[in-house]
Write a protein that holds these residues in place. Structure first.
Motif, PDB file in Angstrom:
ATOM      1  N   ASN A   7       0.823  -1.210   0.000  1.00  0.00           N
ATOM      2  CA  ASN A   7       0.000   0.000   0.000  1.00  0.00           C
ATOM      3  C   ASN A   7       0.857   1.260   0.000  1.00  0.00           C
ATOM      4  O   ASN A   7       1.921   1.295   0.632  1.00  0.00           O
ATOM      5  CB  ASN A   7      -0.914   0.020   1.232  1.00  0.00           C
ATOM      6  N   PRO A   8       0.396   2.323  -0.653  1.00  0.00           N
ATOM      7  CA  PRO A   8       1.107   3.610  -0.581  1.00  0.00           C
ATOM      8  C   PRO A   8       0.893   4.255   0.784  1.00  0.00           C
ATOM      9  O   PRO A   8      -0.135   4.031   1.436  1.00  0.00           O
ATOM     10  CB  PRO A   8       0.462   4.435  -1.697  1.00  0.00           C
ATOM     11  N   TRP A   9       1.853   5.040   1.214  1.00  0.00           N
ATOM     12  CA  TRP A   9       1.759   5.709   2.508  1.00  0.00           C
ATOM     13  C   TRP A   9       2.374   7.101   2.391  1.00  0.00           C
ATOM     14  O   TRP A   9       3.133   7.400   1.460  1.00  0.00           O
ATOM     15  CB  TRP A   9       2.493   4.905   3.597  1.00  0.00           C
ATOM     16  N   ALA A  10       2.038   7.950   3.356  1.00  0.00           N
ATOM     17  CA  ALA A  10       2.610   9.302   3.421  1.00  0.00           C
ATOM     18  C   ALA A  10       2.808   9.668   4.877  1.00  0.00           C
ATOM     19  O   ALA A  10       1.906   9.470   5.712  1.00  0.00           O
ATOM     20  CB  ALA A  10       1.693  10.311   2.736  1.00  0.00           C
ATOM     21  N   TRP A  11       3.989  10.186   5.192  1.00  0.00           N
ATOM     22  CA  TRP A  11       4.304  10.636   6.554  1.00  0.00           C
ATOM     23  C   TRP A  11       4.429  12.152   6.521  1.00  0.00           C
ATOM     24  O   TRP A  11       5.432  12.702   6.071  1.00  0.00           O
ATOM     25  CB  TRP A  11       5.601   9.979   7.045  1.00  0.00           C
ATOM     26  N   TYR A  12       3.380  12.835   6.974  1.00  0.00           N
ATOM     27  CA  TYR A  12       3.377  14.286   7.026  1.00  0.00           C
ATOM     28  C   TYR A  12       4.109  14.727   8.295  1.00  0.00           C
ATOM     29  O   TYR A  12       3.778  14.275   9.394  1.00  0.00           O
ATOM     30  CB  TYR A  12       1.940  14.814   7.034  1.00  0.00           C
ATOM     31  N   HIS A  13       5.055  15.636   8.134  1.00  0.00           N
ATOM     32  CA  HIS A  13       5.863  15.990   9.304  1.00  0.00           C
ATOM     33  C   HIS A  13       6.573  17.329   9.124  1.00  0.00           C
ATOM     34  O   HIS A  13       6.578  17.906   8.028  1.00  0.00           O
ATOM     35  CB  HIS A  13       6.883  14.891   9.591  1.00  0.00           C
ATOM     36  N   VAL A  14       7.151  17.789  10.217  1.00  0.00           N
ATOM     37  CA  VAL A  14       7.996  18.980  10.237  1.00  0.00           C
ATOM     38  C   VAL A  14       9.391  18.558  10.670  1.00  0.00           C
ATOM     39  O   VAL A  14       9.549  17.824  11.650  1.00  0.00           O
ATOM     40  CB  VAL A  14       7.444  20.050  11.201  1.00  0.00           C
ATOM     41  N   ASP A  15      10.385  19.008   9.919  1.00  0.00           N
ATOM     42  CA  ASP A  15      11.787  18.777  10.260  1.00  0.00           C
ATOM     43  C   ASP A  15      12.418  20.071  10.755  1.00  0.00           C
ATOM     44  O   ASP A  15      12.207  21.136  10.156  1.00  0.00           O
ATOM     45  CB  ASP A  15      12.582  18.297   9.042  1.00  0.00           C
ATOM     46  N   ILE A  16      13.177  19.974  11.828  1.00  0.00           N
ATOM     47  CA  ILE A  16      13.946  21.112  12.331  1.00  0.00           C
ATOM     48  C   ILE A  16      15.424  20.732  12.236  1.00  0.00           C
ATOM     49  O   ILE A  16      15.903  19.841  12.944  1.00  0.00           O
ATOM     50  CB  ILE A  16      13.584  21.447  13.787  1.00  0.00           C
ATOM     51  N   TYR A  17      16.133  21.376  11.306  1.00  0.00           N
ATOM     52  CA  TYR A  17      17.557  21.139  11.103  1.00  0.00           C
ATOM     53  C   TYR A  17      18.353  22.178  11.884  1.00  0.00           C
ATOM     54  O   TYR A  17      18.138  23.383  11.715  1.00  0.00           O
ATOM     55  CB  TYR A  17      17.927  21.261   9.626  1.00  0.00           C
ATOM     56  N   GLU A  18      19.278  21.712  12.716  1.00  0.00           N
ATOM     57  CA  GLU A  18      20.173  22.622  13.431  1.00  0.00           C
ATOM     58  C   GLU A  18      21.581  22.402  12.901  1.00  0.00           C
ATOM     59  O   GLU A  18      22.084  21.270  12.889  1.00  0.00           O
ATOM     60  CB  GLU A  18      20.088  22.375  14.929  1.00  0.00           C
ATOM     61  N   LYS A  72      23.901  19.201  12.546  1.00  0.00           N
ATOM     62  CA  LYS A  72      24.283  18.681  13.858  1.00  0.00           C
ATOM     63  C   LYS A  72      23.139  17.931  14.530  1.00  0.00           C
ATOM     64  O   LYS A  72      23.350  16.952  15.228  1.00  0.00           O
ATOM     65  CB  LYS A  72      24.756  19.825  14.756  1.00  0.00           C
ATOM     66  N   ARG A  73      21.924  18.414  14.296  1.00  0.00           N
ATOM     67  CA  ARG A  73      20.754  17.778  14.917  1.00  0.00           C
ATOM     68  C   ARG A  73      19.562  17.916  13.982  1.00  0.00           C
ATOM     69  O   ARG A  73      19.337  18.975  13.395  1.00  0.00           O
ATOM     70  CB  ARG A  73      20.438  18.412  16.272  1.00  0.00           C
ATOM     71  N   LEU A  74      18.793  16.856  13.864  1.00  0.00           N
ATOM     72  CA  LEU A  74      17.564  16.854  13.084  1.00  0.00           C
ATOM     73  C   LEU A  74      16.442  16.333  13.978  1.00  0.00           C
ATOM     74  O   LEU A  74      16.533  15.222  14.505  1.00  0.00           O
ATOM     75  CB  LEU A  74      17.711  15.969  11.845  1.00  0.00           C
ATOM     76  N   THR A  75      15.417  17.158  14.166  1.00  0.00           N
ATOM     77  CA  THR A  75      14.256  16.767  14.963  1.00  0.00           C
ATOM     78  C   THR A  75      13.053  16.687  14.031  1.00  0.00           C
ATOM     79  O   THR A  75      12.759  17.641  13.308  1.00  0.00           O
ATOM     80  CB  THR A  75      13.976  17.788  16.080  1.00  0.00           C
ATOM     81  N   SER A  76      12.369  15.544  14.036  1.00  0.00           N
ATOM     82  CA  SER A  76      11.232  15.321  13.144  1.00  0.00           C
ATOM     83  C   SER A  76       9.971  15.036  13.952  1.00  0.00           C
ATOM     84  O   SER A  76       9.954  14.117  14.772  1.00  0.00           O
ATOM     85  CB  SER A  76      11.502  14.140  12.201  1.00  0.00           C
ATOM     86  N   TYR A  77       8.940  15.846  13.710  1.00  0.00           N
ATOM     87  CA  TYR A  77       7.641  15.665  14.345  1.00  0.00           C
ATOM     88  C   TYR A  77       6.651  15.141  13.311  1.00  0.00           C
ATOM     89  O   TYR A  77       6.398  15.799  12.298  1.00  0.00           O
ATOM     90  CB  TYR A  77       7.116  16.996  14.892  1.00  0.00           C
ATOM     91  N   GLY A  78       6.096  13.973  13.557  1.00  0.00           N
ATOM     92  CA  GLY A  78       5.101  13.406  12.653  1.00  0.00           C
ATOM     93  C   GLY A  78       4.394  12.245  13.319  1.00  0.00           C
ATOM     94  O   GLY A  78       4.758  11.812  14.410  1.00  0.00           O
ATOM     95  N   ASP A  79       3.370  11.734  12.656  1.00  0.00           N
ATOM     96  CA  ASP A  79       2.533  10.679  13.222  1.00  0.00           C
ATOM     97  C   ASP A  79       2.848   9.332  12.590  1.00  0.00           C
ATOM     98  O   ASP A  79       2.608   9.128  11.398  1.00  0.00           O
ATOM     99  CB  ASP A  79       1.062  11.032  13.012  1.00  0.00           C
ATOM    100  N   THR A  80       3.382   8.413  13.375  1.00  0.00           N
ATOM    101  CA  THR A  80       3.697   7.078  12.886  1.00  0.00           C
ATOM    102  C   THR A  80       2.442   6.234  12.686  1.00  0.00           C
ATOM    103  O   THR A  80       2.378   5.406  11.770  1.00  0.00           O
ATOM    104  CB  THR A  80       4.647   6.369  13.866  1.00  0.00           C
TER     105      THR A  80
END
Length: 484
Positions: free
Chosen positions: A127-138, A145-153
């Motif tokens: 099945n196709p899937w999509a992970w909608y999220h926000v990435d914060i690159y520092e 140096k740091r990547l923080t990803s907010y999304g719904d698994t």
């Protein structure tokens, strides 16, 4: 003298570890680096991907139980994703840059045709899937140096067919939605007011801060809501979690009215939430708001993201108890310090604990600070307070003493005292990890001899503490060796 030498050595180590500051990059430069990084991800070019990462890179995938640390671990995680979805790619959305931070709102997409690492026995559903999220690159210089990803698994698993789709409520509010009322606040002030109104649980007040043409993308639902549907969505949250409280962790002004806010959610599940009946369990979740405010301080558009899988798991499972005996290891340059702690609940709600500690071997640092003391210190004990689901804040108190022989006999002389301020969490039913600081005082800094540092006294040495622990559970016995 020894304490002074320790302070100097620790300062030198800090300078060696930190090194010289990296040269800053312009926002345009950072966006270009991040764009090239995305191109490498879409090309599945793992060598190129890791070339953008700092040696001490950390990937904080919110909702996952542990951090991904270092380029090698990140590479391995991507290999797993490319394996289960060979057409894995990203769909670009809004991109912002400020100082050393780049924020990207987008979706990762693919078709699951291979096995999932976390569910290896499950037949691929195709099945196709999509992970909608926000990435914060520092960034540090031109390295991530740091990547923080907010999304719904959970949404990804539902798309794949791995999880059932929950019951969806009708997004119709129970109140007449009032017209918007300009706040006259700046974007940052309006954002703080936005959080304040949410924490008041007043759906009508919340509706007034939404512009008449407001649209909000609900990441966990994968759908856009207008101000009427958002008012209904807020009522769903307030009904299911009447004690819900949002704590602002970090706010980033992205310019042109855009504000990103990282939030910590704490609440007790007391009402039906998307078909899940209440069981009264405490929940704690991390989320993010990405919001655009108008010149008169209203929400014009935005999005919110959090991990529903984390929330659903917490709503349906009890917490692991802290009570019991724990064996902890504290890494030091000369090997692990091993100690035991026994926690006993002090109240029926199990929010406050006493702890008795014992060191199995000696901490080398103590010999530097208290050279005349006996190797093994004496611990008065610990006091732990629950501050979140599976999370605790604690204080421990200990003493260094020495045995003195005199004409009147053997006596114990007080040499120094120390405290550890700690924060720890249960990472499994029988595992925990923690961090904090150790403050070390000389005997003279307890002039009134009440067993505590005198008010206003500063420690002669302050060092970081980190440790992991395992609960003592039933262990197998051995088979006796026959005697000859």
């Amino acid at each position: 003298m020894n304490a002074t030498r320790t302070i100097v050595l620790l300062s030198i180590v800090g300078l060696l570890v930190c090194g010289a500051p990296a040269l800053g990059q312009s926002p345009e430069d950072l966006m270009a680096v991040r764009g090239a990084f995305a191109d490498a991800l879409n090309a599945h070019d793992l060598d190129a991907v890791v070339s953008f990462l700092a040696d001490d890179f950390v990937f904080d995938w919110v909702g996952m139980p542990t951090l991904i640390v270092g380029p090698a671990q990140f590479r391995a995680s991507l290999e797993g994703q490319y394996m289960h979805s060979p057409d894995w790619h990203t769909d670009e959305g809004r991109v912002f840059a400020t100082d050393n931070v780049v924020v990207v709102e987008h979706a990762a997409m693919g078709t699951q045709t291979g096995p999932l690492a976390e569910l290896p026995d499950l037949e691929p559903q195709g099945n196709p899937w999509a992970w909608y999220h926000v990435d914060i690159y520092e960034f540090e210089g031109d390295k991530i140096k740091r990547l923080t990803s907010y999304g719904d698994t959970a949404g990804v698993y539902m798309s794949m067919g791995v999880m059932p789709v929950p019951e969806m409520p009708d997004f119709v509010p129970s109140i007449a939605v009032p017209a918007h009322e300009p706040t006259g606040l700046s974007p940052l002030e309006a954002n703080a007011e936005h959080v304040r109104r949410w924490n008041s649980h007043d759906a009508a007040s919340m509706a007034k801060i939404y512009h008449a043409d407001c649209t909000v993308f609900a990441g966990p639902l994968g759908m856009e809501l207008d101000r009427v549907a958002m008012t209904a969505m807020n009522e769903v949250f307030f009904s299911a979690f009447p004690d819900v409280e949002l704590e602002i962790v970090r706010t980033i002004d992205l310019g042109n009215g855009w504000v990103l806010t990282e939030l910590l959610w704490q609440a007790t599940h007391q009402g039906t939430f998307f078909g899940i009946p209440p069981m009264g369990y405490a929940t704690e979740n991390r989320g993010v708001w990405l919001v655009h405010y108008t010149a008169d301080g209203l929400v014009r558009e935005g999005a919110f993201y959090y991990d529903n899988l984390t929330l659903m798991t917490q709503m349906t499972t009890p917490e692991w108890p802290l009570d019991g005996i724990w064996v902890s290891t504290v890494p030091t340059p000369l090997g692990n310090l091993v100690m035991t702690t026994t926690y006993v609940a002090q109240d029926a709600a199990r929010t406050m604990y006493s702890g008795s500690l014992e060191e199995i071997n000696a901490m080398p640092l103590l010999a530097e600070i208290y050279p005349d003391a006996d190797p093994t210190p004496k611990w008065a004990g610990g006091h732990a307070v629950k501050v979140g689901r599976h999370q605790y804040e604690a204080t421990y108190l200990g003493y260094s003493v020495k045995i003195v022989d005199s004409e009147i006999g053997r006596t114990t002389e007080f040499v120094g005292l120390f405290t550890v301020k700690a924060y720890f969490q249960l990472t499994g039913p029988d595992q925990l990890s923690g961090h904090g600081t150790g403050s070390y005082y000389l005997a003279a800094q307890d002039a009134n001899r009440d067993g505590f540092p005198d008010e206003g006294e500063e420690p002669v040495v302050c060092v970081p503490w980190e440790w992991t622990g395992r609960r003592l559970t039933t262990m197998p016995g051995c088979v006796p060796t026959p005697m000859p």
